[in-house]
Structure formats: structure tokens, C-alpha cells
Design an enzyme around this catalytic site. Structure first.
Site, PDB file in Angstrom:
ATOM      1  N   HIS A 105      36.724  42.266  32.368  1.00  0.00           N
ATOM      2  CA  HIS A 105      35.205  41.812  32.206  1.00  0.00           C
ATOM      3  C   HIS A 105      34.484  42.360  33.283  1.00  0.00           C
ATOM      4  O   HIS A 105      34.153  41.347  34.211  1.00  0.00           O
ATOM      5  CB  HIS A 105      35.231  40.285  31.919  1.00  0.00           C
ATOM      6  CG  HIS A 105      35.384  39.858  30.655  1.00  0.00           C
ATOM      7  ND1 HIS A 105      35.914  38.757  30.309  1.00  0.00           N
ATOM      8  CD2 HIS A 105      35.222  40.689  29.260  1.00  0.00           C
ATOM      9  CE1 HIS A 105      35.966  38.645  28.905  1.00  0.00           C
ATOM     10  NE2 HIS A 105      35.671  39.697  28.543  1.00  0.00           N
ATOM     11  N   HIS A 142      43.235  40.649  28.798  1.00  0.00           N
ATOM     12  CA  HIS A 142      43.017  39.313  27.956  1.00  0.00           C
ATOM     13  C   HIS A 142      44.153  39.001  27.199  1.00  0.00           C
ATOM     14  O   HIS A 142      44.416  37.897  26.916  1.00  0.00           O
ATOM     15  CB  HIS A 142      41.673  39.060  27.604  1.00  0.00           C
ATOM     16  CG  HIS A 142      40.613  39.643  28.491  1.00  0.00           C
ATOM     17  ND1 HIS A 142      40.130  40.853  28.249  1.00  0.00           N
ATOM     18  CD2 HIS A 142      40.047  39.184  29.617  1.00  0.00           C
ATOM     19  CE1 HIS A 142      39.309  41.055  29.313  1.00  0.00           C
ATOM     20  NE2 HIS A 142      39.075  40.020  29.757  1.00  0.00           N
ATOM     21  N   CYS A 172      47.768  40.895  30.733  1.00  0.00           N
ATOM     22  CA  CYS A 172      48.154  40.336  32.135  1.00  0.00           C
ATOM     23  C   CYS A 172      49.342  39.785  31.755  1.00  0.00           C
ATOM     24  O   CYS A 172      49.590  38.872  31.118  1.00  0.00           O
ATOM     25  CB  CYS A 172      47.205  39.615  32.913  1.00  0.00           C
ATOM     26  SG  CYS A 172      47.955  38.629  34.197  1.00  0.00           S
ATOM     27  N   GLU A 195      40.697  35.741  25.977  1.00  0.00           N
ATOM     28  CA  GLU A 195      42.066  35.455  26.442  1.00  0.00           C
ATOM     29  C   GLU A 195      42.238  33.990  25.463  1.00  0.00           C
ATOM     30  O   GLU A 195      43.452  34.100  24.811  1.00  0.00           O
ATOM     31  CB  GLU A 195      42.097  34.834  27.762  1.00  0.00           C
ATOM     32  CG  GLU A 195      43.585  34.417  28.182  1.00  0.00           C
ATOM     33  CD  GLU A 195      43.402  33.703  29.537  1.00  0.00           C
ATOM     34  OE1 GLU A 195      44.436  32.860  29.741  1.00  0.00           O
ATOM     35  OE2 GLU A 195      42.858  34.476  30.372  1.00  0.00           O
ATOM     36  N   THR A 204      43.905  31.003  31.998  1.00  0.00           N
ATOM     37  CA  THR A 204      44.391  31.291  33.018  1.00  0.00           C
ATOM     38  C   THR A 204      43.114  31.396  34.058  1.00  0.00           C
ATOM     39  O   THR A 204      43.521  31.219  35.324  1.00  0.00           O
ATOM     40  CB  THR A 204      45.036  32.686  33.282  1.00  0.00           C
ATOM     41  OG1 THR A 204      44.258  33.732  32.806  1.00  0.00           O
ATOM     42  CG2 THR A 204      46.308  32.831  32.376  1.00  0.00           C
ATOM     43  N   CYS A 220      46.333  31.129  36.968  1.00  0.00           N
ATOM     44  CA  CYS A 220      46.939  32.022  37.674  1.00  0.00           C
ATOM     45  C   CYS A 220      46.580  31.921  39.334  1.00  0.00           C
ATOM     46  O   CYS A 220      45.649  31.426  39.767  1.00  0.00           O
ATOM     47  CB  CYS A 220      46.415  33.642  37.204  1.00  0.00           C
ATOM     48  SG  CYS A 220      45.204  34.376  37.912  1.00  0.00           S
ATOM     49  N   SER A 252      32.437  37.241  33.007  1.00  0.00           N
ATOM     50  CA  SER A 252      33.680  37.011  33.695  1.00  0.00           C
ATOM     51  C   SER A 252      33.806  35.794  33.901  1.00  0.00           C
ATOM     52  O   SER A 252      33.032  35.116  34.951  1.00  0.00           O
ATOM     53  CB  SER A 252      33.564  37.782  35.054  1.00  0.00           C
ATOM     54  OG  SER A 252      34.674  37.373  35.715  1.00  0.00           O
ATOM     55  N   ASN A 274      36.078  33.979  35.677  1.00  0.00           N
ATOM     56  CA  ASN A 274      36.692  33.422  36.935  1.00  0.00           C
ATOM     57  C   ASN A 274      35.435  33.671  37.993  1.00  0.00           C
ATOM     58  O   ASN A 274      35.466  32.998  38.780  1.00  0.00           O
ATOM     59  CB  ASN A 274      37.665  34.309  37.216  1.00  0.00           C
ATOM     60  CG  ASN A 274      37.659  35.562  37.595  1.00  0.00           C
ATOM     61  OD1 ASN A 274      37.390  36.205  38.853  1.00  0.00           O
ATOM     62  ND2 ASN A 274      38.021  36.464  36.553  1.00  0.00           N
ATOM     63  N   SER A 328      37.628  40.644  38.477  1.00  0.00           N
ATOM     64  CA  SER A 328      37.814  41.851  37.810  1.00  0.00           C
ATOM     65  C   SER A 328      36.569  42.834  38.636  1.00  0.00           C
ATOM     66  O   SER A 328      36.100  43.729  37.912  1.00  0.00           O
ATOM     67  CB  SER A 328      37.284  41.702  36.439  1.00  0.00           C
ATOM     68  OG  SER A 328      36.469  40.886  36.148  1.00  0.00           O
TER      69      SER A 328
END
Length: 318
Positions: A41, A74, A96, A126, A167, A197, A225, A227, A269
Site C-alpha cells: 500500500h 497482504h 508476507c 489482508e 498484523t 507483526c 496504508s 500501519n 510500505s
């Protein structure tokens, strides 16, 4: 104004593996190379790969039979895997490995006819892939995003229950939901180690450590994104102005009026070269000195997909 650079920041091992997979496949396979969903992303990364000849599609139905296709970092559902097999695609799986681990847990729950609760954001690729690992006709998989969702949930068999998480969520937010799950369902089972993660945890920890030293935060990352958005939220929750950018042109001089220290981080990312471009842009709009903020050093590496290693001769197929 001083710029403090968070450590670690930017690409994680899973993203590095996914991007390298696409670039290596471009070298060993004939064009066109198709990728289901954005491989990661980040708009800059995706646009760069498009220029190199990658064709991004939403579903494998859009990929011609016998063509080369890559699954994004994802992950995908079992239905997508089956659809790809029917089309006889030359398939490279860039999922991943940490997402694959979550998939294994959900499949095990499904095989045991255990109901499954997934903590994650509806519509995220994901989450769609993880939900699609569940096949049991006797049980069910439920998606929750908050403790409020949990309170509305009705489970058939609390003694045969499993949970998993997306994650890339906020560590703090997820811990609260997991504790609420365990309080409501004392016999619930889950992964031995939490699914959030290492890269997500490390980047969030780095931001938290920096917050007391900064009065504005710039996170390098795209709007889609997960995260990257969580990193921004850590600052806004503490009353610190925070901005998410994936293009130097988006940097606004007004953000830094009367600010003394600007923190800069990047989602998992976002490539480092983009971070440096945005730092350069900040320096253009206000006088700055740049300092690295001490943090965790990451040395995680995920090997390329087996088929790709075989094609380029860099490893033995296990």
C-alpha cells in the site's frame, strides 16, 4: 527547526520481499506480469512498478489463462488460490510470511470446527484474505474492530473458540480488545505470540519514544496504508499535530509554524528514498537540522518465494 528521524522506519522485511519478488519476476518472466491488488500500500512504489510493465488487477478473473501472476504481500483467500489454479497461472506468492502464519491459525481453527474471531478492519485486503481461510460448515468466522463489536457478538460454543488479528493494527488498541475477549470467553485460544507483526510494533514503539521530544509529526505513507495511519494516530491521540504524506508536493509550510521539533517516520510500505525526498522538501520550506533518533535495529529477512529462487538459481527449493 530540528527534524528527528524515527528508528526503525519504512520498509519491513515482508514489504522488501514483496517488492523484490515483483522486480525479480520482471527479470525472469516475459511481459506482461500481473499483480493481484497493490503489491504494497504505497502509491509511489506501485506507480514505479507500473512504469516497469506491471499490470495491477483487482481479481484473478482479469488475468489471462496461463499468464504470470503475483499475489500481494497482504495475502489472498482460498477461493482466490483456487481461481488462480483453474486458470493455470504461473504463480508467485508474495504474501508476507507473518500473514501466512495468521492464515495457518485460522485454517487450523476451521479444521477443528472452532468458531473464529478476527480483529481487523473491514474491507482491508489482508482481512479479506484471512477471513477467506475459514471453511468449516459447523463453525463461523466473525470480524470485530472494537470492544463494542465484541459486546454485540453471540458465539455458539465458547469452549471451542479461536482468535486472530490483522498484523498491522495498533498494538495498544488490540491489547485491550484481546483482554476483553479473554474476559468474556475464558477458554478462547489464540496464537502463542500475538499476530501484530514485529515491524508494526517497532515502528509504533519508535513513535511513542519520540512523542515527548516533538511538537509535530510527519508520517511518510499512503492514505490506504493501515500501519501508516496507526503511526499518525499515536501522535494525534497525544494532541500532537500529525500529517500523512506520500508525495513531497503535499508538504505544507503552515504545518511547521511555531514548531521547534518535527518527528519524521514512515510506514512499513514506504521506501527510504521517499522519506529523504520529503525531508528535503521540509528543509526547503523551513530551516532545519536533521538528527537520527536512537531506536531498535531490525535485521529480519524473509527469503524469496520458492519458485522464484528456483528460476533465478539463488537457492535450493525446499
Amino acid at each position: 527547526m530540528k527534524i528527528l528521524l524515527a528508528n526503525p522506519r519504512g520498509f519491513c522485511a515482508g514489504v522488501s520481499r514483496a517488492v523484490e519478488t515483483v522486480e525479480k519476476v520482471l527479470e525472469v518472466e516475459k511481459s506482461p506480469v500481473y499483480v493481484r491488488h497493490e503489491v504494497v500500500h504505497n502509491k509511489v512504489v506501485v506507480d514505479s512498478l507500473k512504469k516497469k510493465g506491471v499490470v495491477f488487477v483487482k481479481e484473478v478473473d482479469e488475468v489471462p489463462d496461463d499468464a504470470v501472476c503475483i499475489f500481494s504481500a497482504h495475502g489472498v483467500s482460498l477461493k482466490v488460490e483456487e481461481a488462480a489454479a483453474k486458470k493455470n497461472l504461473v504463480l508467485y506468492d508474495a504474501t508476507c510470511p507473518l500473514v501466512t502464519k495468521v492464515h495457518r491459525g485460522v485454517r487450523l481453527a476451521s479444521n477443528n470446527d472452532a468458531e473464529c474471531i478476527l480483529i481487523g478492519h473491514k474491507g482491508h485486503p489482508e482481512v479479506q484474505g484471512t477471513m477467506g481461510q475459514y471453511r468449516s460448515k459447523k463453525g463461523a468466522i466473525y470480524l470485530i474492530e472494537s470492544e463494542e463489536d465484541l459486546n454485540k457478538l453471540t458465539i455458539k460454543d465458547p469452549d471451542n473458540l479461536y482468535y486472530a488479528t490483522q498484523t498491522t493494527l495498533s498494538v495498544d488498541e488490540t491489547q485491550g480488545i484481546i483482554q476483553a475477549l479473554k474476559d468474556k470467553y475464558p477458554n478462547i485460544k489464540g496464537p502463542k505470540k500475538e499476530d501484530i507483526c514485529y515491524a508494526t510494533q517497532n515502528r509504533q514503539t519508535a513513535i511513542k519514544a519520540m512523542l515527548k521530544h516533538i511538537d509535530v509529526l510527519v508520517v511518510v505513507g499512503s492514505q490506504n496504508s493501515s500501519n501508516s495511519n496507526r503511526l499518525k494516530e499515536l501522535a494525534t491521540l497525544e494532541g500532537i499535530d500529525a500529517y500523512l504524506v506520500d508525495n513531497p508536493k503535499d508538504v505544507d509550510k503552515l504545518w511547521f509554524d511555531n514548531k521547534k521539533v518535527c518527528g519524521v517516520s514512515a510506514g512499513a510500505s514506504a521506501p527510504e528514498y521517499l522519506v529523504q525526498q520529503i525531508i528535503s522538501q521540509i528543509s526547503k520550506v523551513c530551516s532545519t537540522e536533521v538528527e537520527e533518533f536512537e531506536g531498535i535495529k531490525e535485521e529480519v529477512y524473509f527469503p524469496l518465494p520458492r519458485l522464484l529462487k528456483q528460476k533465478i538459481g539463488t537457492g535450493k527449493v525446499e
